[in-house]
Design a protein around this motif. Sequence first.
Motif, PDB file in Angstrom:
ATOM      1  N   UNK A  59       4.182   3.983   3.190  1.00 11.72           N
ATOM      2  CA  UNK A  59       2.724   4.124   3.183  1.00 11.72           C
ATOM      3  C   UNK A  59       2.294   5.495   3.689  1.00 11.72           C
ATOM      4  N   UNK A  60       1.261   6.044   3.071  1.00 15.15           N
ATOM      5  CA  UNK A  60       0.700   7.297   3.550  1.00 15.15           C
ATOM      6  C   UNK A  60      -0.815   7.166   3.640  1.00 15.15           C
ATOM      7  N   UNK A  61      -1.355   7.540   4.784  1.00 13.94           N
ATOM      8  CA  UNK A  61      -2.806   7.645   4.920  1.00 13.94           C
ATOM      9  C   UNK A  61      -3.135   9.120   4.940  1.00 13.94           C
ATOM     10  N   UNK A  62      -4.165   9.502   4.204  1.00 17.23           N
ATOM     11  CA  UNK A  62      -4.442  10.931   4.072  1.00 17.23           C
ATOM     12  C   UNK A  62      -5.941  11.169   4.032  1.00 17.23           C
ATOM     13  N   UNK A  63      -6.378  12.165   4.764  1.00 20.90           N
ATOM     14  CA  UNK A  63      -7.784  12.552   4.697  1.00 20.90           C
ATOM     15  C   UNK A  63      -7.858  14.047   4.922  1.00 20.90           C
ATOM     16  N   UNK A  64      -8.912  14.654   4.415  1.00 20.54           N
ATOM     17  CA  UNK A  64      -9.037  16.091   4.632  1.00 20.54           C
ATOM     18  C   UNK A  64     -10.489  16.488   4.764  1.00 20.54           C
ATOM     19  N   UNK A 119      -3.557   5.861   0.936  1.00 19.60           N
ATOM     20  CA  UNK A 119      -4.992   5.683   1.111  1.00 19.60           C
ATOM     21  C   UNK A 119      -5.536   7.078   1.347  1.00 19.60           C
ATOM     22  N   UNK A 161      -6.115  19.906   0.618  1.00 16.25           N
ATOM     23  CA  UNK A 161      -6.784  18.725   0.070  1.00 16.25           C
ATOM     24  C   UNK A 161      -5.846  17.866  -0.768  1.00 16.25           C
ATOM     25  N   UNK A 192      -3.993   3.265   7.847  1.00 15.01           N
ATOM     26  CA  UNK A 192      -2.981   2.529   7.088  1.00 15.01           C
ATOM     27  C   UNK A 192      -2.096   1.686   7.992  1.00 15.01           C
ATOM     28  N   UNK A 213      -8.923   9.619   1.608  1.00 10.03           N
ATOM     29  CA  UNK A 213     -10.369   9.838   1.674  1.00 10.03           C
ATOM     30  C   UNK A 213     -10.622  11.288   1.317  1.00 10.03           C
ATOM     31  N   UNK A 267      -9.087   8.293   9.778  1.00  8.52           N
ATOM     32  CA  UNK A 267      -8.998   7.754   8.416  1.00  8.52           C
ATOM     33  C   UNK A 267      -7.538   7.675   7.977  1.00  8.52           C
ATOM     34  N   UNK A 272      -1.855  15.820  -0.980  1.00  9.34           N
ATOM     35  CA  UNK A 272      -0.706  15.323  -0.220  1.00  9.34           C
ATOM     36  C   UNK A 272       0.577  16.020  -0.639  1.00  9.34           C
ATOM     37  N   UNK A 303       0.850  -1.191   0.000  1.00 10.86           N
ATOM     38  CA  UNK A 303       0.000   0.000   0.000  1.00 10.86           C
ATOM     39  C   UNK A 303       0.882   1.236   0.000  1.00 10.86           C
ATOM     40  N   UNK A 304       0.590   2.172  -0.877  1.00 14.72           N
ATOM     41  CA  UNK A 304       1.370   3.402  -0.873  1.00 14.72           C
ATOM     42  C   UNK A 304       0.556   4.555  -0.286  1.00 14.72           C
TER      43      UNK A 304
END
Lengths: 454, 481
Positions: free
Chosen positions: B78-83, A62, B355, B102, A64, B98, B357, A59-60
């Motif tokens: 890995x990057x998890x991103x939400x806005x 994710x 909004x 990850x 939302x 959210x 990355x 996974x790179x």
Amino acid sequence: MSQLIKQARSGDPADFNTDELKNIVETMLGEARLKGASSAEAGLNIETGLSVTVRMGEVETVEHNRDRSFGLTVYFGKRKGSASTTDFSRQAITDTVQAACDIARYTEEDEYAGLADKDRLAMTYPDLNLDHSWELSTEHAIEIARQCEDSALSFDKQISNSEGGYLTTHKDYRIYANSHGLCGHYFSTRHSTGCTVIASKSERMERDYWYSISRKHEHLDAPEDIGKMAAQRALQRLGAVRTKTQRVPVVFQAEVARGLLGHFVRAVSGGAQYREASFLLGKLNESVFPERIRIDERPHIKQAIGSAPFDSEGVVNTEHDIVTDGILQSYVLDSYAARRLATQTTGNAGGVHNLFIQHDGKDLAGLLKEMGTGILVTEVMGQGVNIVTGDYSRGGTGFWVENGEIQYPIEEFTLAGNLADIYRNLALVGNDVDTRSSLCTGSWLINEMMIASS
Amino acid sequence: MTDKHLQIATQNLLIPAELDESILSKVLHSMMGHDIDYADVYLQSSRHESWVLEDSLVKDGQYNIEQGVGVRAVSGEKTGFAYSDEIILPALTSAADAARAIARQGQAGSIRSWDKRAVPALYTEEDPLSVLSADQKIQLLRAVDAEARKQDPAIKQVIASIAGVHEVVLVAASDGTLSADVRPLVRMNVSVIAERDGRREQGSAGGGGRVTYNYFLEEERALGYAREAVRQVLVNLDAKEAPAGAMPVVLGPGWPGVLLHEAVGHGLEGDFNRKGSSVFSGRIGEQVASKHCTVIDDGSIAQRRGSLSMDDEGTPTQKNVLIEKGILKNYMQDKQNARLMNLPVTGNGRRESYAHMPMPRMTNTYLANGDYDPQEIIKSVDKGLYAVNLGGGQVDITSGKFVFSTSEAYMIEKGKITYPVKGATLIGNGPESMNLVSMVGNDMSLDTGVGVCGKEGQSVPVGVGQPTLLVDRLTVGGTGT
């Protein structure tokens, strides 16, 4: 801080409160009227979605997303002002109305300014079956992106690296309302999966991609097939050589031919015509393509990526021909451009929806056979397109073709000509129609273009 | 960032949302699971306006307000991103959840205490939009229109626009970063269409920077753009077919630095090099350009369009030498790629907005001066192209192929500039073309402040620059022979 709507969970469109949103728009049109606007129009857009990328099996990202915007244009007679905001608090929206009105105090009268004529508005409009939510977990999304990439990586050992596989799913809600009493709104969804991989051989690398997009996830191509296609496309580029400077026939593969169709739309669009900034200036009722060619718009195709039930100023959009028998039948107009040109809007505020150029029944191989010796262009680069003069000069990548058969990949060449000539020299349109965007075309065979290389 | 910036950001972004530093700290703390390396929260509010003149009338104006918060958690690659476009605690918390998803669940990790470093501001915090009244902005556009039209009767259409942004950002990160920036950005554009003997052409000019609208009034800059757009269109009315084929190409100073942006700049961004997808990957210490080439990316030049006092991860910008005398020295990095490649951050972590990355991006990219007199460079060419101004460019960083298109160019014959030629696309291969740079002039200048760079769907303002230079061979995509 008072909120007009509550925050939805990221990526969960179930929480759209459409009544509340319509209420915001209506309230704002009312406020504009109270501030003295003689007419006003407002658009509101909410998009939620999930995007995942997987690279080399891991996974790179994710992501939302939940994007909102509210925009308003007010008219004080023939003066106009616009403002927009992403902040839906009562205060921010009131400030937005005020800002639009303030601007309209300073702008100058424009006799053509105003809403679309009331009798052209889509007071009723069709359900185009564009809304097909995909209830999918992040894990499942990751799995599909991974399958897509894995299929490419395992296709051939020369596929050495990857920029990743992805999956995105988006749901969009749109309202357009104006002071003629129109309030049109609809949901739509968009799902896409694809990957970009790198093939390498003797220290040289080539990348290519493939993707599938659809309103309905069941209609997406299988991730394995997408991956394979991306791998094949990257592999085919390996060992590319330069060619020589020469005039030859050229086949533009469908994805690239789409760009040529797009330049045509820009040249016949109202803005380019009334600004007298088009190489097809004033060509209405004149021949611009060979006699066989028909180009028509079909905005209401069920489930199509380019479909919309009305245009972006609420005008009814209908099927119509833009080119018949090679002759330009109609410009691509919104109300403003139509008034400037003393004609009627064609329902194209915001652009075209599902434009088709009629094909000649042959597939890509058939076009190459017809061409004999020349170049198949699979990618173009750069911005060398001048709509005022029609001058076209872009970088290209593709294949050298002899006797209708692909011989070897070629790179680092330019393609040049004038768009007016390119359209006149359009010898064949392939039946390999790419329907992944609003501009739907197969590959194009052009009789002759100037190729430069070293 | 200065203390003043943090105060402004607190006033603008935190207080209205009933947030404070300790709440941001708690949110970051909640995200730090055992395999999260880094987390950050980016708050932003911006106001944007534009005014457009056409047909000698200012008939369109726009005003936009945008604000929101982006939350990111990073675990290795890995990057998890939400806005969210609401800056309120519940939105912040749900975005944090959210983003954190990850990582595997685990004990909450720790975050470092705030490190509020003051870095010098490179531009004013004054609101660039409010230095002129609406009437003054309209008068300015009218003056530009009149100036353009009076230059030549061939001018048929003038479109002039003025646009400004005032933006406040605040970055809070698990590594202790707590920084804010107040960023002005203005731009003016003039585009003209001329017609003579049935032939139509276009020309355009413009400029701007991280300054207020007053910049356009100083030194008659706005009127200067009008004159320059007209000068260009008149040249193009006389332009003949551009040649087709490989030949020597002299590129003029300033905006033609697009060459560097495309031929080497993107290929030196850290993310591509970490992934090994760039033609420059793994080549630090190698000769990747001719010895005449020293390429620099510098986000710390005062008031420039591509400059930032701090990047969008709170790292102060700096002058980074990417290529020195042809030898590859450095990549441009954001925090994640610097950490994964075990290299220092370079202040190139940028994002279009809350909004989007962050990723490694260019700021102001330019080639350092050489020794040659520009005239000497032109004289050295027997038959070639002299490109004074360009449109845009594009690069495939994997194969190294790049293109740019000319908007004002001339033929050079026997060392003399002879006649103007139409716009054409030029194509080359990054490392190969940079090795063919054989003469570099002493007239380095940066562009006037109009650049927008797009990467993976994100647009950011950038600058480019260079002195006059000669590339011994590039393919020119004209139609002539």
